[in-house]
Design an enzyme around this catalytic site. Structure first.
Site, PDB file in Angstrom:
ATOM      1  N   SER A 132     161.633 -35.644  -8.560  1.00 45.12           N
ATOM      2  CA  SER A 132     161.136 -34.914  -9.506  1.00 45.12           C
ATOM      3  C   SER A 132     161.405 -35.368 -10.652  1.00 45.12           C
ATOM      4  O   SER A 132     163.279 -34.848 -10.633  1.00 45.12           O
ATOM      5  CB  SER A 132     161.118 -33.052  -8.510  1.00 45.12           C
ATOM      6  OG  SER A 132     160.359 -31.930 -10.000  1.00 45.12           O
ATOM      7  N   LYS A 186     159.477 -32.914  -0.578  1.00 50.42           N
ATOM      8  CA  LYS A 186     158.593 -33.264  -2.681  1.00 50.42           C
ATOM      9  C   LYS A 186     157.659 -31.719  -2.396  1.00 50.42           C
ATOM     10  O   LYS A 186     157.170 -31.415  -3.239  1.00 50.42           O
ATOM     11  CB  LYS A 186     158.686 -34.530  -3.335  1.00 50.42           C
ATOM     12  CG  LYS A 186     157.890 -34.958  -3.968  1.00 50.42           C
ATOM     13  CD  LYS A 186     158.989 -34.112  -4.893  1.00 50.42           C
ATOM     14  CE  LYS A 186     158.449 -35.089  -6.702  1.00 50.42           C
ATOM     15  NZ  LYS A 186     156.985 -34.626  -7.125  1.00 50.42           N
ATOM     16  N   HIS A 189     158.311 -28.677  -2.905  1.00 53.98           N
ATOM     17  CA  HIS A 189     158.812 -28.728  -4.256  1.00 53.98           C
ATOM     18  C   HIS A 189     157.555 -28.531  -5.160  1.00 53.98           C
ATOM     19  O   HIS A 189     156.860 -27.238  -6.634  1.00 53.98           O
ATOM     20  CB  HIS A 189     159.713 -29.847  -4.635  1.00 53.98           C
ATOM     21  CG  HIS A 189     159.625 -29.764  -6.203  1.00 53.98           C
ATOM     22  ND1 HIS A 189     158.706 -30.028  -6.916  1.00 53.98           N
ATOM     23  CD2 HIS A 189     161.181 -29.682  -6.792  1.00 53.98           C
ATOM     24  CE1 HIS A 189     159.217 -29.943  -8.369  1.00 53.98           C
ATOM     25  NE2 HIS A 189     160.678 -29.505  -8.118  1.00 53.98           N
ATOM     26  N   ASN A 190     156.418 -29.057  -5.211  1.00 48.31           N
ATOM     27  CA  ASN A 190     155.323 -29.222  -5.788  1.00 48.31           C
ATOM     28  C   ASN A 190     154.530 -28.347  -5.622  1.00 48.31           C
ATOM     29  O   ASN A 190     153.947 -26.838  -6.656  1.00 48.31           O
ATOM     30  CB  ASN A 190     155.220 -30.202  -6.468  1.00 48.31           C
ATOM     31  CG  ASN A 190     155.399 -31.968  -6.585  1.00 48.31           C
ATOM     32  OD1 ASN A 190     156.061 -31.879  -6.754  1.00 48.31           O
ATOM     33  ND2 ASN A 190     154.342 -32.540  -7.006  1.00 48.31           N
ATOM     34  N   GLU A 193     156.321 -25.161  -7.416  1.00 48.80           N
ATOM     35  CA  GLU A 193     156.013 -25.271  -8.745  1.00 48.80           C
ATOM     36  C   GLU A 193     154.781 -24.921  -9.800  1.00 48.80           C
ATOM     37  O   GLU A 193     154.516 -24.096 -10.514  1.00 48.80           O
ATOM     38  CB  GLU A 193     155.777 -27.029  -9.496  1.00 48.80           C
ATOM     39  CG  GLU A 193     156.145 -27.277 -10.476  1.00 48.80           C
ATOM     40  CD  GLU A 193     155.747 -28.943 -10.565  1.00 48.80           C
ATOM     41  OE1 GLU A 193     154.729 -29.447 -11.319  1.00 48.80           O
ATOM     42  OE2 GLU A 193     156.562 -29.571 -10.500  1.00 48.80           O
TER      43      GLU A 193
END
Length: 471
Positions: A132, A186, A189-190, A193
């Site tokens: 990232s 990940k 995480h997105n 986000e």
């Protein structure tokens, strides 16, 4: 003779920047691309940056593989999906037991798990690595989330830690578990986000439509907020985006950008995974829905014609309340994401280190923010299932949720959408209510489907005596 410390296939923007980062850190890197012309372009970049002596280019795949020291670590930076499987098929006949493929794209974690399971019996490692930070992060230091076999992680660890972002000198890179663990983290995480960005956009909407603020004035507010508890990469760039002027017209750039947001699927994958695991992630789901709604521009234009817009008086909320509301919503979004990871960890046997995940997100990644350090410390102290039960964050939510409530109410009365912030508030209210309303739902389910229910004063499944004429 093999002389490269690591290999990399795929010299598009992210791959090129990762390769330059590795070379800059002093490692010899072999590079390959299916299109030889791109190798030439990359070598020109490496030469310009004084790094060509650390790069071994090879247009021949077999020669490329043989140039990497054993046990080999070979990064592949190709489009997620079938291209990854095709690249694995090309590499496999030329790899030897102990070698590893490091897939650093945004693959769906179930695909990563499938590839890991297929390659492990062959003695070939497969690391699914979340990276990232965009192209800037890839070049100068991303946050790196590693999943796969620990032995192959150990082989690549020195290089991955060297190229990762640093927070107080500590690399934002960690091994998180076997199989698809790294790509799952990940993905979450997105998803966070998505929620973070949508909440910021909604607060901007209140400023624009509720307070009548011009983009420049809103930019100044976000820049000021970036010096306080909301300090983060996304708040920082929001100030820059709102301050930007389009050179041909002299108008604020943001007012000329078409209001249709794109998405590449990771937010949607997060929402689906949360539903499959039975963990509510309503703020993230709301953010995904908001992007989908934004893409229906023609329908929204038609709907505005059909219903009109209200004559909005100035919204009675302060900038301080907007700041507090955004902080509360942000905490809920992170809480939901970490709750999904906690459930996945138990479900898939990953033992995900939540404190470590918060730690490696403190720099390099898109959602890096001031309170991740506090979050990492909080998770390190205990094992609360949900961030909303961690004492430090209980205090934060007690201080900020009244402002979130005020802003969401103002949005409802002013008729401007707060799909993500309102979802965060509803989740918070549902989560902290010991006695909810699912008792009625259970009664209804038993009425029409004999699904049964539990009673508060006795054990075992019970059934109601319902009027048969209504069935």
């Amino acid at each position: 003779m093999a002389s490269a410390d690591i290999g990399l296939i795929g010299l598009a923007v992210m791959g090129s920047n990762l390769a330059l980062n590795i070379a800059e850190k002093g490692y010899q890197i072999a590079v390959h691309n299916r299109s030889a012309g791109r190798i030439d372009d990359f070598m020109a970049m490496a030469t310009d940056q004084g790094l060509a002596h650390k790069v071994l280019p090879n247009a021949d795949l077999v020669g490329f593989i043989q140039s990497v020291k054993r046990p080999r670590s070979i990064i592949i930076m190709v489009k997620a999906g079938q291209p990854v499987d095709e690249m694995i098929a090309l590499l496999l006949p030329h790899l030897e037991p102990g070698d590893a493929i490091l897939e650093c794209g945004n693959s769906l974690y179930t695909d990563t798990q499938r590839r890991f399971d297929a390659l492990e019996p062959k003695g070939i490692g497969y690391l699914g690595i979340g990276v990232s930070g965009g192209e800037e992060g890839a070049r100068h230091g991303p946050s790196i989330m590693v999943g796969g076999a620990e032995a192959q992680w150990k082989n690549a660890q020195p290089i991955l830690e060297a190229i990762a972002a640093k927070f107080n000198g500590e690399p934002c890179c960690a091994y998180l578990g076997r199989g698809g663990a790294g790509h799952f983290v990940k993905m979450i995480h997105n998803g966070i986000e998505y929620g973070d960005m949508q909440m910021i956009a909604e607060i901007y909407g209140v400023m624009r439509d509720g307070l009548g603020m011009a983009p420049g004035a809103a930019a100044d507010v976000f820049k000021a907020w970036n010096t306080g508890p909301l300090n983060s990469y996304l708040i920082e760039i929001t100030g820059h985006v709102l301050a930007a002027i389009e050179p041909q017209t002299g108008k604020p750039l943001v007012e000329l950008i078409l209001d249709k947001a794109g998405q590449k699927g990771t937010g949607m994958w997060t929402a689906i995974a949360a539903q499959q695991l039975g963990v509510p992630a309503t703020a993230i789901e709301g953010a995904v829905a908001a992007r989908s709604l934004s893409s229906r521009k023609d329908e929204r234009v038609a709907a505005e014609r059909a219903y009109g817009l209200p004559a909005r008086p100035k919204t009675e909320v302060s900038l301080a309340q907007l700041e507090q509301a955004l902080l509360a919503g942000k905490i809920v979004s992170y809480a939901q994401g970490f709750a999904v990871m906690a459930k996945a960890s138990a479900e898939f046997g990953w033992d995900l280190p939540l404190a470590t995940i918060a730690r490696i997100w403190r720099a390099g990644c898109i959602i890096r923010s001031r309170f991740l350090d506090q979050m990492s410390a909080a998770y390190h102290k205990g094992s609360a299932e949900n961030l909303l039960l961690v004492p430090d964050f209980v205090t934060l939510m007690q201080d900020t949720h009244p402002a979130l409530r005020r802003v969401v109410a103002a949005g409802a009365l002013g008729e401007f959408p707060l799909i993500c912030l309102s979802a965060a508030l509803s989740y918070f209210d549902s989560y902290r209510q010991a006695r909810g309303t699912a008792n009625l739902t259970q009664g209804q389910r038993d009425f029409f489907g004999a699904h049964g229910f539990e009673l508060t004063d006795r054990p075992g499944e019970q059934h109601g005596t319902w009027p048969s004429t209504l069935r």
